[in-house]
Design a protein around this motif. Structure first.
Motif, PDB file in Angstrom:
ATOM      1  N   THR A 292       0.937  -1.071   0.112  1.00  0.00           N
ATOM      2  CA  THR A 292      -0.004  -0.338  -0.156  1.00  0.00           C
ATOM      3  C   THR A 292       1.493   1.323  -0.081  1.00  0.00           C
ATOM      4  O   THR A 292       1.345   1.633  -0.342  1.00  0.00           O
ATOM      5  N   THR A 293       1.386   1.260   1.065  1.00  0.00           N
ATOM      6  CA  THR A 293       2.219   2.486   1.557  1.00  0.00           C
ATOM      7  C   THR A 293       3.428   2.611   0.022  1.00  0.00           C
ATOM      8  O   THR A 293       4.008   4.119  -0.896  1.00  0.00           O
ATOM      9  N   PHE A 294       3.920   1.802  -0.132  1.00  0.00           N
ATOM     10  CA  PHE A 294       5.200   2.451  -0.591  1.00  0.00           C
ATOM     11  C   PHE A 294       5.179   2.431  -2.353  1.00  0.00           C
ATOM     12  O   PHE A 294       5.016   3.597  -2.613  1.00  0.00           O
ATOM     13  N   PRO A 295       3.927   1.972  -2.997  1.00  0.00           N
ATOM     14  CA  PRO A 295       3.178   2.178  -4.255  1.00  0.00           C
ATOM     15  C   PRO A 295       3.024   3.495  -4.471  1.00  0.00           C
ATOM     16  O   PRO A 295       3.119   4.129  -5.532  1.00  0.00           O
ATOM     17  N   GLU A 296       2.246   3.991  -3.252  1.00  0.00           N
ATOM     18  CA  GLU A 296       1.690   4.911  -3.191  1.00  0.00           C
ATOM     19  C   GLU A 296       2.600   6.107  -2.874  1.00  0.00           C
ATOM     20  O   GLU A 296       3.118   7.565  -3.912  1.00  0.00           O
ATOM     21  N   GLN A 297       3.493   5.956  -2.578  1.00  0.00           N
ATOM     22  CA  GLN A 297       5.152   7.265  -2.248  1.00  0.00           C
ATOM     23  C   GLN A 297       6.329   6.975  -3.168  1.00  0.00           C
ATOM     24  O   GLN A 297       7.284   7.589  -2.665  1.00  0.00           O
ATOM     25  N   GLN A 298       6.028   5.730  -3.713  1.00  0.00           N
ATOM     26  CA  GLN A 298       7.175   5.317  -4.713  1.00  0.00           C
ATOM     27  C   GLN A 298       7.536   6.810  -5.252  1.00  0.00           C
ATOM     28  O   GLN A 298       9.002   7.073  -5.716  1.00  0.00           O
ATOM     29  N   ASP A 299       6.825   7.382  -5.505  1.00  0.00           N
ATOM     30  CA  ASP A 299       7.644   9.044  -6.792  1.00  0.00           C
ATOM     31  C   ASP A 299       7.986   9.480  -5.338  1.00  0.00           C
ATOM     32  O   ASP A 299       9.533   9.966  -6.201  1.00  0.00           O
ATOM     33  N   ILE A 300       8.110  10.112  -4.292  1.00  0.00           N
ATOM     34  CA  ILE A 300       8.303  10.574  -3.057  1.00  0.00           C
ATOM     35  C   ILE A 300       9.458  10.150  -2.963  1.00  0.00           C
ATOM     36  O   ILE A 300      10.796  10.973  -2.737  1.00  0.00           O
ATOM     37  N   ILE A 301       9.155   8.877  -2.206  1.00  0.00           N
ATOM     38  CA  ILE A 301      10.902   7.716  -2.430  1.00  0.00           C
ATOM     39  C   ILE A 301      12.137   8.363  -3.111  1.00  0.00           C
ATOM     40  O   ILE A 301      12.746   8.139  -3.066  1.00  0.00           O
ATOM     41  N   ARG A 302      11.426   7.785  -5.029  1.00  0.00           N
ATOM     42  CA  ARG A 302      11.959   7.596  -5.210  1.00  0.00           C
ATOM     43  C   ARG A 302      12.799   9.645  -5.967  1.00  0.00           C
ATOM     44  O   ARG A 302      13.817   9.784  -5.661  1.00  0.00           O
ATOM     45  N   HIS A 303      12.305  10.318  -5.746  1.00  0.00           N
ATOM     46  CA  HIS A 303      12.631  11.846  -6.034  1.00  0.00           C
ATOM     47  C   HIS A 303      14.375  11.652  -4.563  1.00  0.00           C
ATOM     48  O   HIS A 303      14.936  12.426  -4.298  1.00  0.00           O
ATOM     49  N   PHE A 304      13.955  11.460  -2.999  1.00  0.00           N
ATOM     50  CA  PHE A 304      14.539  11.305  -2.367  1.00  0.00           C
ATOM     51  C   PHE A 304      15.964  10.938  -2.618  1.00  0.00           C
ATOM     52  O   PHE A 304      17.140  11.069  -2.270  1.00  0.00           O
ATOM     53  N   ILE A 305      15.717   9.224  -3.185  1.00  0.00           N
ATOM     54  CA  ILE A 305      17.411   8.460  -3.499  1.00  0.00           C
ATOM     55  C   ILE A 305      17.580  10.162  -4.528  1.00  0.00           C
ATOM     56  O   ILE A 305      18.809   9.659  -4.582  1.00  0.00           O
ATOM     57  N   ASP A 306      17.068  10.144  -5.656  1.00  0.00           N
ATOM     58  CA  ASP A 306      17.663  11.074  -6.915  1.00  0.00           C
ATOM     59  C   ASP A 306      18.715  12.239  -6.135  1.00  0.00           C
ATOM     60  O   ASP A 306      19.768  12.343  -6.432  1.00  0.00           O
ATOM     61  N   GLN A 307      18.116  12.725  -5.427  1.00  0.00           N
ATOM     62  CA  GLN A 307      18.568  13.860  -5.096  1.00  0.00           C
ATOM     63  C   GLN A 307      19.446  14.302  -3.918  1.00  0.00           C
ATOM     64  O   GLN A 307      20.444  14.566  -3.135  1.00  0.00           O
ATOM     65  N   GLY A 308      19.589  11.983  -3.359  1.00  0.00           N
ATOM     66  CA  GLY A 308      20.539  12.298  -2.420  1.00  0.00           C
ATOM     67  C   GLY A 308      19.874  12.394  -1.107  1.00  0.00           C
ATOM     68  O   GLY A 308      18.497  13.140  -0.643  1.00  0.00           O
ATOM     69  N   GLN A 309      20.797  12.619   0.535  1.00  0.00           N
ATOM     70  CA  GLN A 309      20.148  12.560   1.466  1.00  0.00           C
ATOM     71  C   GLN A 309      20.105  14.220   1.808  1.00  0.00           C
ATOM     72  O   GLN A 309      21.528  15.075   2.101  1.00  0.00           O
TER      73      GLN A 309
END
Ligand SMILES: [Zn+2]
Length: 212
Positions: free
Chosen positions: A17-34
């Motif tokens: 549920t949460t992971f697919p819903e927030q995948q774009d946000i999670i991807r964004h944070f992975i791409d831009q780093g911590q």
């Protein structure tokens, strides 16, 4: 008490549920780093994590929990994960805010206020050494509020410990420097889980005021 099977089931729910819903946000944070802008220093028994309290997205906060949400003075002896975490947050990630987040009904502060703290066969040496970071708060409350209830003493010690941690943060030279350059702010907040309120320490008045 949730067992490990409940955790595994909970992860399945997250994954579906949460992971697919927030995948774009999670991807964004992975791409831009911590790149969190705010560090929270809070307590292991806060019960509600800062990300839930402040409705933030994954990766937005840099959270470090320890016993009591305490901050030792700069260059304190011993091995402190918290000091390395603070150093990295301020000099590496260049966070703009540090919030020391204390809370009501804190078991760590309860331990510090208990008679066990004084007994040689009471708390372990490591626990006593750690909690001693805020022993000044304990001593002041015990001396000035001896007529007050245990609950009132505990609440006062929670607030006083928080102020000590704020004061200790100022002893870190890179924190003092970045504050002087107006690049870093530090805050002391106390979360009351029963009332659902957060009180913020005002260094100008020395009092705590609601944040909302
Ligand atoms: Zn606590």
């Amino acid at each position: 008490m949730p067992d490990i099977g409940k955790m595994v089931s909970g992860f399945r729910v997250f994954k579906s549920t949460t992971f697919p819903e927030q995948q774009d946000i999670i991807r964004h944070f992975i791409d831009q780093g911590q790149k969190p802008t705010t560090m929270f220093i809070s307590c292991v028994d806060l019960r509600i994590p800062p990300a839930m309290l402040f409705a933030t997205n994954p990766g937005e906060l840099y959270v470090v929990n320890n016993i009591g949400g305490l901050v030792p003075k700069y260059n304190s002896t011993g091995v402190h994960g918290i000091t390395a975490a603070i150093e990295y947050a301020v000099t590496g990630l260049e966070v703009e805010n540090i919030v020391v987040l204390g809370h009501a009904k804190c078991n760590s502060i309860k331990m510090m206020m208990s008679d066990e703290f004084d007994k040689t066969d009471g708390l372990s040496e490591s626990m006593r050494t750690w909690l001693s970071i805020a022993s000044e708060a304990r001593d002041a409350v015990k001396a000035e509020m001896s007529e007050s209830s245990i609950e009132e003493q505990q609440a006062a010690c929670e607030s006083e410990s928080l102020v000590i941690s704020l004061r200790n943060l100022m002893t870190y030279p890179y924190i003092a420097q970045r504050m002087e350059e107006d690049k870093l702010n530090i805050f002391g907040w106390h979360f009351n889980i029963e009332e659902g309120e957060i009180m913020a320490f005002d260094p100008d008045t020395g009092f705590f005021e609601p944040i909302s």
